[in-house]
Write a protein that holds these residues in place. Sequence first.
Motif, PDB file in Angstrom:
ATOM      1  N   MET A  87      -4.668 -20.352  18.170  1.00 60.98           N
ATOM      2  CA  MET A  87      -5.046 -19.205  19.150  1.00 60.98           C
ATOM      3  C   MET A  87      -5.737 -18.174  18.276  1.00 60.98           C
ATOM      4  SD  MET A  87      -1.327 -18.920  20.973  1.00 60.98           S
ATOM      5  CE  MET A  87      -0.485 -19.895  22.229  1.00 60.98           C
ATOM      6  N   THR A  88      -6.254 -17.517  19.362  1.00 60.10           N
ATOM      7  CA  THR A  88      -6.912 -16.156  18.480  1.00 60.10           C
ATOM      8  C   THR A  88      -5.967 -14.855  18.661  1.00 60.10           C
ATOM      9  OG1 THR A  88      -7.691 -15.516  20.724  1.00 60.10           O
ATOM     10  CG2 THR A  88      -9.296 -16.916  19.734  1.00 60.10           C
ATOM     11  N   ARG A  89      -6.453 -13.824  18.279  1.00 56.85           N
ATOM     12  CA  ARG A  89      -5.550 -12.567  18.167  1.00 56.85           C
ATOM     13  C   ARG A  89      -5.073 -12.206  19.611  1.00 56.85           C
ATOM     14  NH1 ARG A  89      -5.251  -7.459  18.717  1.00 56.85           N
ATOM     15  NH2 ARG A  89      -3.625  -6.319  17.702  1.00 56.85           N
ATOM     16  N   ASP A  90      -5.825 -12.310  20.589  1.00 49.79           N
ATOM     17  CA  ASP A  90      -5.778 -11.836  21.887  1.00 49.79           C
ATOM     18  C   ASP A  90      -4.768 -13.066  22.723  1.00 49.79           C
ATOM     19  OD1 ASP A  90      -7.240  -9.600  21.793  1.00 49.79           O
ATOM     20  OD2 ASP A  90      -9.013 -10.449  22.585  1.00 49.79           O
ATOM     21  N   GLN A  91      -4.782 -14.172  22.183  1.00 50.55           N
ATOM     22  CA  GLN A  91      -4.058 -15.293  22.969  1.00 50.55           C
ATOM     23  C   GLN A  91      -2.671 -15.219  22.283  1.00 50.55           C
ATOM     24  OE1 GLN A  91      -6.864 -18.579  21.744  1.00 50.55           O
ATOM     25  NE2 GLN A  91      -7.641 -18.708  23.430  1.00 50.55           N
ATOM     26  N   LEU A  92      -2.590 -14.745  21.152  1.00 54.30           N
ATOM     27  CA  LEU A  92      -1.136 -14.759  20.574  1.00 54.30           C
ATOM     28  C   LEU A  92      -0.416 -13.211  21.132  1.00 54.30           C
ATOM     29  CD1 LEU A  92      -1.986 -15.082  16.704  1.00 54.30           C
ATOM     30  CD2 LEU A  92      -0.418 -16.654  18.081  1.00 54.30           C
ATOM     31  N   VAL A  93      -1.141 -12.540  21.425  1.00 54.75           N
ATOM     32  CA  VAL A  93      -0.624 -11.279  22.116  1.00 54.75           C
ATOM     33  C   VAL A  93      -0.123 -11.605  23.403  1.00 54.75           C
ATOM     34  CG1 VAL A  93      -1.325  -9.012  23.302  1.00 54.75           C
ATOM     35  CG2 VAL A  93      -2.118  -9.471  20.794  1.00 54.75           C
ATOM     36  N   LYS A  94      -0.870 -12.466  24.413  1.00 58.04           N
ATOM     37  CA  LYS A  94      -0.644 -12.671  25.532  1.00 58.04           C
ATOM     38  C   LYS A  94       0.532 -13.742  25.579  1.00 58.04           C
ATOM     39  CE  LYS A  94      -5.204 -12.395  27.612  1.00 58.04           C
ATOM     40  NZ  LYS A  94      -6.283 -13.090  28.152  1.00 58.04           N
ATOM     41  N   ALA A  95       0.653 -14.785  24.599  1.00 58.08           N
ATOM     42  CA  ALA A  95       1.775 -15.679  24.470  1.00 58.08           C
ATOM     43  C   ALA A  95       3.032 -14.844  24.160  1.00 58.08           C
ATOM     44  CB  ALA A  95       1.350 -16.731  23.444  1.00 58.08           C
ATOM     45  N   LEU A  96       2.883 -14.064  23.278  1.00 57.06           N
ATOM     46  CA  LEU A  96       4.294 -13.321  23.020  1.00 57.06           C
ATOM     47  C   LEU A  96       4.529 -12.566  24.041  1.00 57.06           C
ATOM     48  CD1 LEU A  96       3.283 -12.394  19.331  1.00 57.06           C
ATOM     49  CD2 LEU A  96       5.299 -13.969  20.086  1.00 57.06           C
ATOM     50  N   ALA A  97       3.691 -11.840  24.521  1.00 55.61           N
ATOM     51  CA  ALA A  97       4.156 -10.747  25.852  1.00 55.61           C
ATOM     52  C   ALA A  97       4.573 -11.711  26.955  1.00 55.61           C
ATOM     53  CB  ALA A  97       2.752 -10.203  26.235  1.00 55.61           C
ATOM     54  N   GLY A  98       4.165 -12.871  27.225  1.00 51.17           N
ATOM     55  CA  GLY A  98       4.691 -13.748  28.031  1.00 51.17           C
ATOM     56  C   GLY A  98       6.163 -14.193  27.742  1.00 51.17           C
ATOM     57  N   GLN A  99       6.394 -14.536  26.609  1.00 48.94           N
ATOM     58  CA  GLN A  99       7.699 -14.830  26.278  1.00 48.94           C
ATOM     59  C   GLN A  99       8.589 -13.612  26.537  1.00 48.94           C
ATOM     60  OE1 GLN A  99       8.674 -17.207  22.656  1.00 48.94           O
ATOM     61  NE2 GLN A  99       7.690 -18.777  23.677  1.00 48.94           N
TER      62      GLN A  99
END
Length: 330
Positions: free
Chosen positions: A316-328
């Motif tokens: 994952m890119t940084r933005d994808q990590l942010v989205k994944a964590l925000a979703g959890q």
Amino acid sequence: MARPIWTGVLTFGLVTLPVALYTATEDHTVHFHQLQRGTSDRIRNKRVNERTGKEVDTDKIVKGYEIDEGEYVVVEPEELEEIAPGRSKVIDLAGFVDLHQVEPVYFARTYYVGPRGKEYVKVYELMRSALDRSDKAGIATLTMRGKEYLTALRAQPGVLVLHTLHWADEVRDPADVVPELPERRTKSDSKELRTAEQLIDALTIDWEPADYHDTYEERVKKLVAAKRKGEEVVGEPEPPEATNVIDLMDVLSRSVEQGRSRGRRGGGGKPATGKKQTAGKRQTAGRKGSEDLGSLSKAELYERASAAGVPGRSKMTRDQLVKALAGQAA
């Protein structure tokens, strides 16, 4: 402190930052001298004139480019310097690319990049932080020691690093080099593929470079010590036989169970995180979900993604990590 191997300026946009390059790695390979068998006489390489057979002093050797058989154009070192006087002191970032787009085969050597003076630390840290948060690498060319390099500038915790890259025409097409490669569109059996993915998940560990060391170097030193004492040298066991395709599913299934058992026992190096520990970390990650994830570096985001068990986080890119964590967290 180590001495820099290159000094110059790093430019991006209208910003110019004086920097120095330092060697980031060192070689600890066991080195041997060449001896004539049956003696202790050293064998040395000499620079010899192939026509006369006589040795030539280093200061009498020049560079020659062959334009035809036996016909050369002689080029002096200072002439090579003169054709790129400015570029040899500048790392001009032409643009920025996502780190995951640069395949590992392109990376050659790594250097630490440091600011040349305390007055440049603020600009240096600004650049490092921006690269870290963007998860991108700056691409530039660099002339160093008479050779031009393609380079990638990226951020590590606390320091900028510069990787020299192979040029595109230096990287071989695997299809031209490796025989018997599978067809790129060939799909593996779905059941075997799922089991192989389970095996990877069961054997997933945290990346701790200090956990690994050069065991071959240790064995070489033991070999030398044993021979010096006249002791018997015990060789290493032969590698295991290749897995039979017919037994592949059975071997994969048993490997998955073995990996999970190792994780439950908590032994054998640093195995995959146990279920209880993962659950605890997920709760911690959930409590921190209300924080501003956008203010965290990629390394911090990845650490939280690991704790939360986010699948596919390593790609994952940084933005994808942010989205994944925000979703959890939601």
